[in-house]
Motif scaffolding. Structure first.
Motif, PDB file in Angstrom:
ATOM      1  N   THR A  29      -1.913   6.328   4.236  1.00 29.84           N
ATOM      2  CA  THR A  29      -1.838   4.877   4.153  1.00 29.84           C
ATOM      3  C   THR A  29      -2.922   4.365   3.217  1.00 29.84           C
ATOM      4  OG1 THR A  29      -1.038   4.778   6.423  1.00 29.84           O
ATOM      5  CG2 THR A  29      -1.868   2.740   5.512  1.00 29.84           C
ATOM      6  N   HIS A  53      -4.510   0.538   1.400  1.00 31.34           N
ATOM      7  CA  HIS A  53      -4.548  -0.920   1.576  1.00 31.34           C
ATOM      8  C   HIS A  53      -4.990  -1.579   0.275  1.00 31.34           C
ATOM      9  CE1 HIS A  53      -4.190  -0.496   5.944  1.00 31.34           C
ATOM     10  NE2 HIS A  53      -4.988   0.548   5.812  1.00 31.34           N
ATOM     11  N   THR A  68      -6.019  -5.647  -1.257  1.00 34.84           N
ATOM     12  CA  THR A  68      -6.222  -7.069  -1.022  1.00 34.84           C
ATOM     13  C   THR A  68      -6.050  -7.782  -2.353  1.00 34.84           C
ATOM     14  OG1 THR A  68      -7.792  -6.615   0.754  1.00 34.84           O
ATOM     15  CG2 THR A  68      -7.845  -8.825  -0.213  1.00 34.84           C
TER      16      THR A  68
END
Length: 102
Positions: A22, A24, A26
């Motif tokens: 996974t 991430h 922003t």
């Protein structure tokens, strides 16, 4: 984002279950408040001979990702008979116009 790998090796050995990872991200608005608001630009068709079509090109500085309404009005010294039925094309597709009372 979650990625999962399934399948087999080149020699046919099945891959074990659970090969995932996974990541991430922003997204930061680097241009400040209101940076997502597009700018509308309307081209000037220049001189148009009577009986010819006046073509106005409208462009947005960037795409809008929600239902949007484009309103336009005609003004100037055109006679009512000079204005036919406007045709609007978005991305090469003719779109339906809704006349507003006014």
């Amino acid at each position: 984002l979650t990625g999962t790998l399934t399948g087999a090796t080149l020699n046919g050995t099945p891959l074990p279950a659970g090969i995932t990872d996974t990541g991430h991200a922003t997204i930061t608005d680097m241009q400040g408040p209101g940076a997502d608001i597009p700018v509308l630009d309307v081209s000037d068709p220049g001189l148009v001979n009577e009986g010819a079509n006046a073509v106005f090109n409208l462009t947005l500085s960037h795409a809008v990702d929600a239902p949007t309404t484009l309103s336009f009005t005609f003004s100037g010294q055109a006679d009512a008979g000079d204005i036919g039925t406007p045709v609007v094309t978005v991305g090469g597709t003719v779109v339906t116009l809704t006349a507003l009372a006014g």
